[in-house]
Design an enzyme around this catalytic site. Structure first.
Site, short mmCIF file in Angstrom:
data_model
loop_
_atom_site.label_atom_id
_atom_site.label_comp_id
_atom_site.label_asym_id
_atom_site.label_seq_id
_atom_site.Cartn_x
_atom_site.Cartn_y
_atom_site.Cartn_z
N ASP A 139 32.90 -38.85 9.13
CA ASP A 139 33.42 -37.82 10.01
C ASP A 139 34.67 -38.32 10.72
O ASP A 139 34.63 -39.33 11.42
CB ASP A 139 32.33 -37.48 11.02
CG ASP A 139 32.77 -36.37 11.95
OD1 ASP A 139 33.23 -35.34 11.43
OD2 ASP A 139 32.70 -36.54 13.17
N ASP B 291 27.87 -31.05 12.01
CA ASP B 291 29.00 -30.32 11.43
C ASP B 291 28.52 -29.01 10.83
O ASP B 291 29.09 -27.94 11.07
CB ASP B 291 29.67 -31.14 10.32
CG ASP B 291 30.59 -32.22 10.87
OD1 ASP B 291 30.48 -32.49 12.08
OD2 ASP B 291 31.39 -32.77 10.11
N THR C 200 37.70 -32.29 10.80
CA THR C 200 38.34 -33.28 11.67
C THR C 200 39.25 -34.22 10.89
O THR C 200 40.27 -34.66 11.41
CB THR C 200 37.28 -34.09 12.42
OG1 THR C 200 36.31 -34.53 11.47
CG2 THR C 200 36.60 -33.25 13.45
N THR C 201 38.86 -34.53 9.65
CA THR C 201 39.74 -35.38 8.86
C THR C 201 40.97 -34.59 8.45
O THR C 201 42.10 -35.10 8.51
CB THR C 201 39.02 -35.87 7.59
OG1 THR C 201 37.71 -36.27 7.94
CG2 THR C 201 39.74 -37.03 6.96
P1 ADP Z 1 36.72 -32.77 7.27
O1 ADP Z 1 36.33 -33.81 8.28
O2 ADP Z 1 38.15 -32.39 7.39
O3 ADP Z 1 35.79 -31.63 7.23
P2 ADP Z 1 35.60 -33.50 4.76
O4 ADP Z 1 35.43 -34.88 4.29
O5 ADP Z 1 34.41 -32.73 5.19
O6 ADP Z 1 36.67 -33.52 5.90
O7 ADP Z 1 36.34 -32.72 3.59
C1 ADP Z 1 36.64 -31.37 3.68
C2 ADP Z 1 37.46 -30.93 2.52
O8 ADP Z 1 36.70 -31.00 1.31
C3 ADP Z 1 37.88 -29.49 2.69
O9 ADP Z 1 39.23 -29.35 2.40
C4 ADP Z 1 37.00 -28.75 1.71
O10 ADP Z 1 37.63 -27.59 1.24
C5 ADP Z 1 36.81 -29.77 0.63
N1 ADP Z 1 35.60 -29.51 -0.15
C6 ADP Z 1 34.34 -29.42 0.32
N2 ADP Z 1 33.47 -29.14 -0.68
C7 ADP Z 1 34.20 -29.06 -1.81
C8 ADP Z 1 33.89 -28.82 -3.20
N3 ADP Z 1 32.64 -28.60 -3.59
N4 ADP Z 1 34.91 -28.82 -4.08
C9 ADP Z 1 36.17 -29.04 -3.68
N5 ADP Z 1 36.52 -29.28 -2.40
C10 ADP Z 1 35.57 -29.30 -1.47
MG MG Z 2 33.78 -31.57 6.70
#
Ligand code: ADP
Ligand code: MG
Length: 541
Positions: free
Chosen positions: A60, A390, A93-94
């Site tokens: 996170d 989250d 958040t990332t």
């Molecule tokens: P954050 O802290 O920003 O939420 P994450 O590590 O949760 O970071 O990554 C979120 C990103 O991953 C988003 O841009 C989301 O659209 C993408 N994402 C989540 N699930 C999938 C999936 N099944 N296929 C492609 N992209 C995905």
């Molecule tokens: Mg996320």
């Protein structure tokens, strides 16, 4: 010789101008590098050990940034936007840090060439405006026609939020639990009415959702085994009273000259305790919970009268029980009447793994539920809790704000296309700047590819082509190393995450660009740092 003009206190550290701006941008880049590999379903996790030796494993962004203890004043802005994104929407958040860093990186050449920061800021603001309009126009509102439809929508959003976490293999299982938990709340969806308890041991699938309040059995004294373990219905006395003999423990000084006097003191002590206990029993409670200790005498006394008791109940559990079951937390035993008791349909004590849990179910007042998480290591459970947080936030957000966009870089690619097209219609420096922002938006799909080990250039080319031909929901397909219509693939995210992330990232970038001088006063007692540590004009602080 001109006399030297001394303006600032000796030891004051100042740096200004273009070099200062560039150095701030570089500092932000380093922060981005720290979190960039965690983005997306194939992102990696970070293990951070703090000064006390406590290890945390997390994916996170906000948690990582918090633990990094960054002191660079400009880079701290990025930490702040990650925190505010966490508080506001709970996910993304990332992404927000990555976007802000990438906007800065893309405009850095312009700063170096001497384009005035104000012009860059204006271009960023303009791009943001265009993006907001586009997201609002594109977002798909899901009609709340039936309960089932709403449920599937919520489960999909929760699953997308969890797909990038350690628990992604169990995301469907947890998506159901999270949606159940949030739907059990009342309209205001108060977050603190969902309790999360962790019990090490067992497997993740053994996690369960209890509708009602649950907490670990607290420390208890002998006599406890004899207390009954279930009631239906149940009256609960909530106390903030110590039910313990304490004469021996306190440091009071009492001077007596014979044994009878001493016995009197001891008797008085017991009498006080018995009076309190009798009053509690009189009130008709079946269960006695106290924030303070309940000693062995009291435990035995209650057990003899078929009453369950637990002392040292954590305050938040006591509060949640109070909100759910009604009643009031009493600080004196004098006026415990039937009307200050909480009520619930059933109370029981059950075994979960190696722990005993007290469950209060069928609470009349507020709607509440408790997640009992099971799993191997402590750090793993902590990360699971953060991931569920989250997901819970996302579900709450989606209920309040029921429009979604496709994730996996789809929305970012579409916005990037929009900005690029727009930039071609204007002349001047702004054209280049807006095109740079458009390039900056591509960081999300690019990083998703990089983290999965895909050929990012190749996939981005395919995506650019699809989007220019009108395939607005095309994004990275993580499973097939290709692109796909992510709306059909059900990679859904509430549009509010994207709106918030873009706004915060743009604001942070503008803020960093608008700082052209940092003046740092010497710390009290610190030796003046003239020349020391290589700081000075135009150098990083
Ligand atoms: P954050 O802290 O920003 O939420 P994450 O590590 O949760 O970071 O990554 C979120 C990103 O991953 C988003 O841009 C989301 O659209 C993408 N994402 C989540 N699930 C999938 C999936 N099944 N296929 C492609 N992209 C995905
Ligand atoms: Mg996320």
């Amino acid at each position: 010789m001109q006399p030297q003009i001394v303006l600032l206190k000796e030891g004051t550290d100042t740096s200004q101008g273009k070099p200062q701006l560039v150095s701030n941008i570089n500092a932000c880049q380093m922060i981005v590098d720290a979190v960039r590999t965690t983005l997306g379903p194939r992102g990696m996790d970070k293990l951070i050990v703090n000064a006390q030796g406590k290890a945390t494993i997390s994916n996170d962004g906000a948690t990582i940034m918090k633990l990094l203890e960054i002191i660079h004043p400009a880079a701290k802005t990025l930490v702040d936007i990650a925190k505010s994104q966490d508080a506001e929407v709970g996910d993304g958040t990332t992404s927000v840090v990555l976007l802000a860093g990438e906007f800065l990186k893309q405009v850095k050449p312009f700063v170096e060439e001497g384009v005035h920061a104000r012009i860059i800021i204006k271009a960023i603001r303009k791009s943001l405006q265009l993006c907001m309009d586009k997201i609002n126009e594109m977002a798909v509102r899901i009609e709340k026609q039936s309960k089932e439809e709403q449920r599937t929508l919520l489960e999909k959003c929760a699953a997308t939020a969890m797909s990038s976490k350690l628990i992604h293999q169990q995301k469907d299982f947890f998506a159901r639990i999270v949606v159940d938990a949030v739907l059990s709340l009342d309209e205001l969806l108060p977050l603190n009415m969902i309790g999360i308890k962790k019990v090490t041991g067992g497997s993740l699938e053994e996690s369960q959702l209890v509708s009602g309040v649950a907490f670990k059995k607290t420390f208890s004294y002998a006599g406890f085994e004899m207390a009954p373990k279930s009631y239906a219905p149940c009256k609960i006395a909530l106390l903030n009273i110590e039910l313990e003999l304490k004469a021996e423990r306190d440091n009071a000084e009492v001077r007596v000259d014979n044994v009878r006097e001493y016995q009197k003191i001891v008797d008085a002590e017991w009498q006080i305790l018995y009076n309190k206990l009798a009053k509690i029993v009189e009130s008709g409670a079946n269960v006695v919970l106290s924030k303070l200790a309940i000693g062995d005498v009291a435990t035995q006394y209650f057990a003899d009268r078929d009453i369950f008791c637990a002392g040292r109940v954590p305050e938040e559990d006591l509060k949640r029980t109070m909100k759910a079951c009604g009643g009031a937390v009493m600080t004196t035993a004098n006026d415990i009447k039937a009307d200050v008791l909480g009520l619930c349909e059933t109370f029981k004590e059950v075994q979960v793994g190696g722990e005993r849990f007290n469950l209060f179910q069928g609470c009349p007042n507020a709607k509440t539920s408790t997640l009992i998480l099971r799993g191997g290591a402590e750090q793993f459970l902590e990360e699971t809790e953060r991931s569920l947080h989250d997901a819970i936030m996302i579900v709450r957000r989606t209920i309040k704000h029921d429009s979604v966009v496709a994730g996996g870089g789809a929305i970012e690619m579409e916005l990037s296309r929009l900005l690029r097209d727009y930039s071609r219609t204007i002349a001047g420096k702004e054209q280049l700047l807006i095109a740079a922002i458009a390039k900056g938006l591509e960081i999300i799909p690019r990083q998703l590819c990089d983290n999965a080990g895909f050929d990012a250039t190749n996939i981005l080319n395919k995506l650019r082509q699809k989007h220019s031909l009108g395939g607005q929901w095309y994004g990275v397909d993580i499973t097939k190393e290709d692109i796909s219509d992510n709306f059909e693939q059900c990679v859904w995210e509430p549009s509010i995450i994207k709106i918030n992330a873009l706004t915060a990232a743009a604001e942070a970038a503008c803020m960093i660009l608008s700082v052209d001088e940092t003046i740092k006063s010497p710390k009290a007692g610190e030796a003046p740092m003239a020349g020391g540590m290589g700081r000075g004009m135009g150098r990083p602080m």
